[in-house]
Every structure is written in C-alpha cells, then in structure tokens.
Design an enzyme around this catalytic site. Structure first.
Site, PDB file in Angstrom:
ATOM      1  N   LYS A 199      -6.439   3.469   8.824  1.00 63.96           N
ATOM      2  CA  LYS A 199      -5.538   4.451   8.217  1.00 63.96           C
ATOM      3  C   LYS A 199      -6.138   5.851   8.260  1.00 63.96           C
ATOM      4  CE  LYS A 199      -3.280   1.115   5.151  1.00 63.96           C
ATOM      5  NZ  LYS A 199      -3.054   0.679   3.760  1.00 63.96           N
ATOM      6  N   SER A 236       0.802  -1.221   0.000  1.00 59.35           N
ATOM      7  CA  SER A 236       0.000   0.000   0.000  1.00 59.35           C
ATOM      8  C   SER A 236       0.839   1.278   0.000  1.00 59.35           C
ATOM      9  CB  SER A 236      -0.935   0.014   1.221  1.00 59.35           C
ATOM     10  OG  SER A 236      -0.193   0.026   2.420  1.00 59.35           O
TER      11      SER A 236
END
Length: 824
Positions: free
Chosen positions: A739, A696
């Site tokens: 996140k 990511s």
C-alpha cells in the site's frame, strides 16, 4: 420336495359333509412361497404358533385342513384379506415335532376348495369351504394337447437336470387333463402368482393349455442358458489350449538357450546389488525379490512385476549424497546474481549453509515461499540448488487430487509406480537434492483421497526419515532432502500442512526493484533470446518505467518481460529490414508508445485539488497495492444509505460502521442530531467492474462521509488505510508495504496508518519512507485532523457549536457538495 400318486384309480375324494352336505368347517394353514396342488404330497415346516394349533386341531379331528397361500409372504400374522380365497383341501399323512419347537408335517392335496367364510381367526384360522367340482374333458383336442404336453415335458426334463428322470415315467402314464396339468405345474419353475392362477383355473382343458404355454417359455429360457454354458466352456477350452502351447514354447526356448540370457540378467542384478550402498532392510528385501525372480519363468506375468520392483530398488539413491558447497560468500554471490531483492529467503539459505558448515548432520529445512505470480519463487529454487551445490528436482502439484500421486500405488495394481517423491529422487540421482514442490496451494481432493494429507509425512522433519511409499513398501529417509514449496496464497493450504513448513512471504516488487531487474536481467535475457547485439538496442530508465507503469500491472515481472520481448522482436524485424544501414534503437517513453501502442493502464495518481466527499484510500490486491478513491454524495431523502462499486460484504459492513461513527460524533461535527433522517447518503468506489472487499477502507469511508456532511474538503495529498470500530478506534491492517509503495508511486505526500502497524515500517524501503510523511493513528479523530482541509480541526471537533442549518448549497466547484464559509 413333492410327491404324486401315479395311479388314476383313486378317483375324486369324498366331499366334506356340512350341515347341508355341501360344505364343511375345517382348520386353515396359511402357506408362504408355495402353492399345493391336488394329488401333491409335500413336506412343510411349520413354526408359527397359530399354524401349529391349526395342525393340532386337524389331527384331533378328521386330519383334514385347507392349504391357502398368502398374498404377501413376508407377513408373519396374515389377516383374512391376506389369503387367497381358493386353496387346496388336504390331509395330514404324518406329523413330527422337532427339537426347535417347530413341526414337520407331510400333507397330501385332495381337491380344490373355495373358502366361503372365516368362522374364527383365534387361536387359529378356521373356515367354511366347498369343493370345486371338475369335469374331465373329452375329445380329440384334449388328446392332442395331452400328447403335446408329454412330448414337451420330455424335452423339458432333458434341459432341466433338477427334475428326476423317474418323474418323466410317472407323467407319461397320466392321461387325465386335470391330473396331468397339476402334476406338470408342480415341476415348473413358476412364480407364486402363476401357480395360484393355475390353481384357480377350474376348467382342466384350459389349465392344461396354460401349463403347456408356460412350459414352452421355460424351455426357451433353458435353451438360452445351455448356449451360454456352451460358449463359456469353449472359451475355457481355448484358454487351456493357449496355456498348453505357451508351456511348449517355454520348453523350446529353454532348449534354444534363452534361459541362459535370463540367468545372465539375474547375475547382473546381483552384481549391481553387491556394489550398491543401501540400508540393510532395503538390501534384504531386494535379495528376497531376486530369489523369487530366479524361481519364476521369464515369460510369467508376475516376473515382470518383480523385475520392475528390483529395478526401482536398485535405481534409488539410498545412501548417495551430493557434496555441498560450504563457501557462504560464493553462495551469496550466486543468489544475488540470479535474483534482485528477496532478502528474506536469501538470508535463510545462507543461515542454513552456515549451520551445515558447523554441524556434520542436520535435517533439511522445509521452506514455503508464498507470494504473487511472477516474483521468482520457482526460479529461486533453482538458484538455491546452484548456491548449495545440490541437485535440483521439481514437481508440480497443481491439479493433483489423488494421494497415490504422493505415496504411489501398491504393487497389486497393474502398471503400479512409486509416487512423485520417489520418482523425483530417482531423477535427481542423489539423496539430498533441492526438492521444489510447486503450486502446493493448487492441490484438490476427491474420492481417491487428499494429497495434502499425504504430504504431512513428507514435510514433517520428525517423520520423513521413515517415509513409506506404497509401491516400495519399505521406509525411505527423506530427512536429508531440502524441500522448498511455493504458493500464491496461504489460506488455501491446510493448517496442519502450514504448521510443518517455514513460511516466507515474498511481497511484490516496488517500481525501483522492477527497474533494476529489467536493466540487469530481463533486457539482457530478451536481447540475447531475440538475436540482438549490444549496439542494436538500448532501453532507457524512463522507457522501462513507462512499460512498468502503463503497460503492466502486476507484483512480479512476468508481463514486464513479455512487453520487453515484444519490443525486442519489433526491433529485430527492423534490423533485418534495414540490414547494414540499421541504427541503434533507443527505447524511450515515446518509442514504447510507438512499439506497444497507446497506454493500456491508468497509473494510480492522487487528485490535484482538495474535494468535498472524496477521499483517497489504499488497497492491497494480488498484483500489489492500489490507490482507491472513495466518493460520498449527500442528497435530500429519508435516511437511506446506498453503497455501490461492487463491494464485498466485509466492505459494506465497514461502510455501516463508518456511518454509525459519524452519527455518534454528530454534535462534534456540527450536525443536527437527526440529520441522517433528512438525507440519503450514497457511497461509491470507482472502477465498479472490479470486485473489492476487506475492512481496511473503514477510516477512508468515514472521512469521506464526514467531509460530505460538514462540507469540509479532504486534502488530496493524504491517503489512508485502517479498519474502524463503532467507537472510532483504528485497527491494524495487512499489506502495508504494498500500500505504501502504491502511495509513493501515486505522488501521495502523507499516509495515515493504524498505530499498531507502526512496527511494520522497518520493512518499508528507505526510498519510500524518505519521500512521504507517515502518520500512525489510534482514533478516528486523529484521522480527521490529518485529512480535513482545516487549519484547526481539533477546535472544529471540540467546539461543536457551528450547527449547519443548510446541508445543501450550490457547490463552489464541480463535483463538490459545498464548502462552508471561511474554508479555503
């Protein structure tokens, strides 16, 4: 079996005549696992074709042949070198052909013969031999040795029952050393090498002495065997004596009336069985075991095994079920009272209760709560039991590696017990409890089996109504049990086991949720646990946030509770010291630092200024989301790409993919085509001691590389997450909620996420979405447009006619690689 002539009158056999009268050519018969001595009559079974032809030739001639042992008995086709050179010249007494094409031959050894040479090896062995002459020794030493051998052999016959008694009479009549040594050697239990060594000893005196030594050694072994047999016999006699005394004791107990007490116990068991609700099969099995117990003595070992089995059968809740609550509002109140948040599992429990209200019988759901430590998975199981009105039982599967822990041991084993499932049901006392299987991902396997495979039947609604425990050896209905499993990670649970469970992910708590849990649950609990009253301590919101941010870093609230407990203990100590003069302790951020010391952790914050080659990424760890800074430095070199910061293989591959994208877009970024051959690029992710991995960070690395090469700074208020492909496409990632919470906590204003993750935004708390701009993107060009500190990034990329002749200039600010003219 062997026979010997007992008389000495036969004398030495006539020497075979050869061309010169001293040697003769005769057939040879190879022997396996036997050595024939002179004067020895022995039956042999011959099956090898070459050996049969040798016998036929000997019969056609003078019935004489040489008997020589093989060095290796397993060889079917021995060569000349495989035969000993000293054998025995023998005579065929009788030959008989058997139906299986083999031959039985009776031979008698005549004299020792040495093989001089082989004259042929096909169709059978023939050889030239000469007799070994033996001189009969005389003297007192030989006479004494002969007497010793007679006496020792008599002792040997007494110990070795395999030697017939008539053999002793024959041997005591022998006085010649040569004949005596050969005869005694035949009856000793010797190895083939020792027998051949005796055959090759030409001196009768030495041979008799060697036989005497071997016989003494054999007698020592036989005496040891006799002692061992005597010990075993005594032990058996002792066991028989104990058995006899035990039988007498039982008879005495019977006379004293103790048997009546055993009958009373059986009557109680029968009465309990009559009032027990259980299936017909289980009832028949229990009645059968009770009948078996009646026929046994109460002191028998088997009686204890049968009695334990009956006790287990009668103790289990076969058809006993607890009444369930049908008030959904009350159940919802209980769940909310015990836990803050956790909406998904709460909603699933209420759905189950609603269906249970409408349907009389339904199979118990099988849930698996997966989440980081400390988010309330185990305590949620207790709340479910309280909300539904069921009994609660918990077993921990951490470290379990034997499938018998689940299925139980068979009754044939000493100390056998049912498995943990049946034990838990007995402990619950009802057939429909909430059964919590804690740490289902921590099971392991070894040579005793795989417990996760045994759970497949337990957790399958289509099979668990006939769960068969090895100890009970009868089907038990688990379909009414509501199983709740907990795990920290999903990938450690085998796929077939996952398929049988309804997975509910429990993400970590956000800061606001931790604050509410601390205010409404933890503070009250720890204040009471440490003996403090309401007016003696007060936690402010700022103080609780100070603890959550700078003294704990976790997805759950376990460490937060520990720190609150630590402050409560210090306040309690002060209250005891001050006595009646104690004032209320108000826990503010300053008070937290005073009680817990300096801040232990660095709270993730965004950079204050826009920097070249520095980009903020978002990471997901087991303790929640984190801000992850990515730095790129460009130095003169030869095209080397260096990646540091303890990055995993997947993250290093993402760095290579990001570099390939930048090289593809060199023209649009205003870079010379071969720029990469003139510079070295160093990618570093700080906090180098912490391992990092995952795809990511791809767009973060690509943005930092583009910024460092073009000297265009990245906006400090922008964070991003997404996987990059070689063509610049942005692929979806996991852990979006954690996140975004980390970005919100760090003061990020704009977050770039993959377009395909846009569907996950509905799970993000409204407070988080309200305070930041979320930009979904599909291509890396859109990322650069949002992240680079340029007014017209799109024009910058499309123009491509701003070739940078000098990549390295004096940085405008410390830490910058450089800033192009006209860029603020």
């Amino acid at each position: 079996m062997s026979f010997f002539r007992s008389d000495d009158s036969s004398g030495a056999p006539p020497a075979p005549e050869g061309p010169d009268g001293s040697s003769k050519v005769v057939p040879l018969l190879p022997l396996r696992d036997i050595v024939v001595f002179p004067s020895m009559v022995v039956p042999l079974f011959v099956g090898r074709p070459k050996s049969i032809k040798a016998l036929e030739d000997a019969v056609a001639g003078g019935r004489e042949l040489v008997l020589s042992a093989q060095r290796v008995a397993s060889k079917d086709e021995p060569a000349e070198d495989d035969l000993f050179r000293l054998g025995t010249l023998g005579t065929i007494i009788q030959l008989l052909r058997l139906p299986d094409q083999t031959v039985k031959v009776l031979v008698e050894g005549k004299a020792r013969a040495r093989i001089l040479s082989f004259t042929q090896d096909e169709p059978f062995f023939a050889c030239e031999v000469e007799l070994v002459e033996e001189s009969e020794p005389k003297g007192s030493n030989i006479e004494a040795l002969v007497r010793s051998v007679h006496a020792t052999f008599e002792n040997y016959v007494k110990l070795n029952k395999k030697v017939p008694s008539e053999v002793l009479g024959n041997i005591t009549q022998l006085s010649a050393a040569a004949r005596l040594s050969d005869t005694v050697a035949t009856h000793l239990n010797l190895k083939i090498e020792d027998r051949q060594r005796l055959l090759e000893l030409a001196d009768p005196g030495k041979r008799l002495e060697e036989v005497y030594g071997l016989m003494q050694a054999e007698i020592e072994v036989l005496e040891v065997e006799k002692r061992i047999r005597g010990r075993v016999k005594k032990q058996m006699e002792k066991s028989q004596k104990e058995y006899y005394l035990n039988e007498q004791m039982r008879a005495i107990q019977k006379e004293l009336g103790e048997r009546d007490e055993f009958k009373n116990e059986i009557a109680e068991l029968e009465e309990t069985l009559a009032g027990k609700a259980m299936p017909d099969e289980a009832r028949e099995r229990t009645e059968k075991e009770i009948r078996k117990l009646k026929m046994m003595s109460p002191m028998a070992a088997e009686a204890t095994v049968v009695r334990n089995y009956i006790d287990w059968m009668l103790a289990l809740p076969w058809e006993e079920y607890a009444d369930e609550h049908e008030d959904i509002d009350e159940a919802e109140r209980v769940l909310n009272e015990d836990h803050f948040g956790l909406e998904k599992p709460k909603e699933r429990i209420l759905e189950y209760l609603a269906v249970q209200t409408l349907v009389e019988t339904m199979k118990g759901p099988i849930l698996c709560l997966v989440g980081p430590p400390g988010v309330g998975k185990t305590s949620l199981g207790k709340s479910i039991a309280r909300a539904t009105g069921r009994d609660f039982v918990r077993i921990s599967l951490g470290g379990v590696r034997d499938e018998a822990e689940i299925r139980g041991h068979r009754r044939t084993y000493i100390g056998a017990l049912p498995g943990k499932i049946i034990q838990g049901l007995k402990k619950a006392g009802s057939g429909n409890p909430i059964f919590l299987l804690d740490e289902v991902d921590k099971m392991s396997m070894d040579f005793r089996g795989d417990p996760s495979a045994a759970l497949l039947e337990v957790l399958d609604p289509e099979q668990n109504h006939t769960f068969n425990d090895h100890y009970l050896d009868i089907d038990y209905d688990l379909s009414h049990v509501m199983f709740v499993c907990t795990a920290n990670t999903l990938h450690q649970i085998p796929r077939p086991l996952q398929d049988r469970m309804e997975i509910i992910q429990l993400p970590g708590y956000i800061e606001n949720e931790k604050l509410q849990i601390a205010k409404n649950f933890l503070v009250l609990k720890e204040r009471e646990a440490n003996g403090l009253k309401e007016g003696q301590i007060e936690f402010t919101d700022a103080g609780l946030l100070e603890i959550a941010r700078y003294y704990t870093r976790e997805s759950g609230v376990r460490n937060l509770q520990r720190e609150i407990a630590s402050i409560c203990r210090k306040v309690a100590k002060q209250v005891v010291k001050d006595g009646e003069d104690a004032k209320m302790a108000r826990i503010t951020p300053a008070a937290v630092k005073r009680h817990l010391g300096p801040r232990k952790l660095r709270h993730g914050q965004a950079e204050e200024d826009d920097r070249v080659g520095l980009c903020t990424g978002l990471a997901y760890t087991e303790v929640g989301g984190e801000l992850l800074q990515t730095e790129v430095a460009v130095t003169p070199g030869k095209g080397k790409l260096v990646v540091t910061g303890r990055l995993g293989e997947v993250m290093q591959e993402s760095a290579n993919a990001a570099m390939s994208y930048v090289r593809q877009r060199a023209k649009q970024l205003g870079l010379v085509p071969d720029f990469y051959s003139k510079v070295d690029i160093h990618i570093h992710v700080p906090e180098g001691a912490t391992p990092k991995d995952g795809p990511s960070a791809g767009i973060t690395i690509a943005t930092a590389i583009a910024s460092a090469l073009t000297r265009v700074p990245v906006r400090s208020t922008v964070a991003m997450t997404g996987e990059i492909t070689l063509r610049g496409r942005v692929l979806p990632i996991g852990g979006l909620k954690e996140k975004l919470i980390a970005a919100h906590r760090g003061g990020i204003a704009t977050v770039v996420i993959p377009k395909e993750n846009e569907k996950d935004l509905r799970e993000i708390p409204a407070q988080v979405k309200r305070n930041m701009e979320i930009i979904p993107v599909e291509h890396m060009d859109e990322v650069l447009k949002a992240a680079l500190a340029l007014d017209d990034v799109q024009g910058f990329l499309q123009d491509g006619d701003h070739s940078i002749s000098m990549i390295f200039e004096v940085p405008d600010r410390p830490g910058d690689v450089g800033t192009p003219a006209g860029v603020n």
